[in-house]
Design a protein around this motif. Structure first.
Motif, short mmCIF file in Angstrom:
data_model
loop_
_atom_site.label_atom_id
_atom_site.label_comp_id
_atom_site.label_asym_id
_atom_site.label_seq_id
_atom_site.Cartn_x
_atom_site.Cartn_y
_atom_site.Cartn_z
N CYS A 92 -18.26 10.39 -59.08
CA CYS A 92 -18.58 9.13 -59.78
C CYS A 92 -17.37 8.61 -60.56
N ARG A 93 -16.64 9.50 -61.21
CA ARG A 93 -15.44 9.07 -61.94
C ARG A 93 -14.43 8.43 -61.00
N GLY A 94 -14.22 9.08 -59.87
CA GLY A 94 -13.27 8.54 -58.90
C GLY A 94 -13.72 7.19 -58.35
N TYR A 95 -15.01 7.09 -58.06
CA TYR A 95 -15.55 5.85 -57.52
C TYR A 95 -15.41 4.71 -58.54
N LEU A 96 -15.79 4.98 -59.79
CA LEU A 96 -15.70 3.93 -60.81
C LEU A 96 -14.25 3.60 -61.16
N ALA A 97 -13.38 4.59 -61.17
CA ALA A 97 -11.96 4.33 -61.43
C ALA A 97 -11.41 3.36 -60.39
N ASN A 98 -11.79 3.57 -59.14
CA ASN A 98 -11.36 2.69 -58.06
C ASN A 98 -11.91 1.27 -58.26
N LEU A 99 -13.21 1.17 -58.59
CA LEU A 99 -13.81 -0.15 -58.82
C LEU A 99 -13.19 -0.88 -60.00
N LEU A 100 -12.90 -0.12 -61.06
CA LEU A 100 -12.38 -0.72 -62.30
C LEU A 100 -10.86 -0.85 -62.27
N ASP A 101 -10.22 -0.31 -61.22
CA ASP A 101 -8.77 -0.35 -61.07
C ASP A 101 -8.07 0.30 -62.26
N VAL A 102 -8.54 1.50 -62.60
CA VAL A 102 -7.92 2.30 -63.68
C VAL A 102 -7.71 3.72 -63.16
N PRO B 46 -16.53 10.47 -68.69
CA PRO B 46 -17.86 10.68 -68.12
C PRO B 46 -18.97 10.65 -69.16
N ASP B 47 -18.61 10.73 -70.44
CA ASP B 47 -19.62 10.71 -71.50
C ASP B 47 -19.69 9.37 -72.23
N ALA B 48 -18.90 8.39 -71.77
CA ALA B 48 -18.93 7.06 -72.38
C ALA B 48 -20.03 6.23 -71.72
N THR C 102 -24.57 7.13 -68.81
CA THR C 102 -23.22 7.71 -68.69
C THR C 102 -23.11 8.41 -67.34
N ILE C 103 -21.89 8.66 -66.92
CA ILE C 103 -21.69 9.36 -65.65
C ILE C 103 -22.31 10.76 -65.72
N THR C 104 -22.10 11.45 -66.83
CA THR C 104 -22.66 12.80 -66.96
C THR C 104 -24.18 12.77 -66.88
N THR D 210 -26.43 14.54 -63.97
CA THR D 210 -27.48 15.50 -64.31
C THR D 210 -28.81 15.08 -63.72
N TYR D 211 -29.13 13.81 -63.86
CA TYR D 211 -30.36 13.24 -63.29
C TYR D 211 -30.38 13.44 -61.77
N LEU D 212 -29.28 13.09 -61.13
CA LEU D 212 -29.18 13.20 -59.68
C LEU D 212 -29.31 14.66 -59.24
N HIS D 213 -28.62 15.55 -59.94
CA HIS D 213 -28.70 16.98 -59.63
C HIS D 213 -30.14 17.48 -59.67
N GLU D 214 -30.88 17.06 -60.70
CA GLU D 214 -32.28 17.46 -60.82
C GLU D 214 -33.12 16.92 -59.65
N ARG D 215 -32.84 15.69 -59.24
CA ARG D 215 -33.58 15.06 -58.13
C ARG D 215 -33.29 15.78 -56.80
N LEU D 216 -32.09 16.32 -56.65
CA LEU D 216 -31.67 16.93 -55.39
C LEU D 216 -32.10 18.39 -55.25
#
Length: 85
Positions: A16-26, A33-35, A72-74, A78-84
């Motif tokens: 998720c960090r990598g994906y958002l960094a790419n989208l945000l160009d940062v 991940p906790d912001a 937040t990403i974290t 966590t939510y996704l991990h629980e669902r999977l």
């Protein structure tokens, strides 16, 4: 079929960090991940884009409200991990 996707929380956070960094160009290091998403500059359109990519990558349906409940990403990882499990 492709390689298995790691579904542990650190792997989801990293993707998720990598994906958002790419989208945000940062740099990935700038994506805390906790912001809250709004603090990262993630608007609703980017949030929906992340949601769609997460659903496709992890083959799981997530309600859009889940992003607001887990802003937040974290929290999403966590939510996704629980669902999977």
């Amino acid at each position: 079929m492709g390689t298995a996707v790691a579904t542990d929380v650190p792997s989801i956070v990293a993707w998720c960090r990598g994906y958002l960094a790419n989208l945000l160009d940062v740099e990935e290091a700038e994506v805390d991940p906790d912001a809250d998403f709004d603090r990262l500059g993630v608007d609703s359109a980017l949030a929906v884009s992340l949601l769609v990519e997460v659903e496709e990558r992890y083959a799981v349906d997530i309600a859009p409200e889940a992003l607001f409940e887990n802003p937040t990403i974290t929290a999403v990882a966590t939510y996704l991990h629980e669902r999977l499990r």
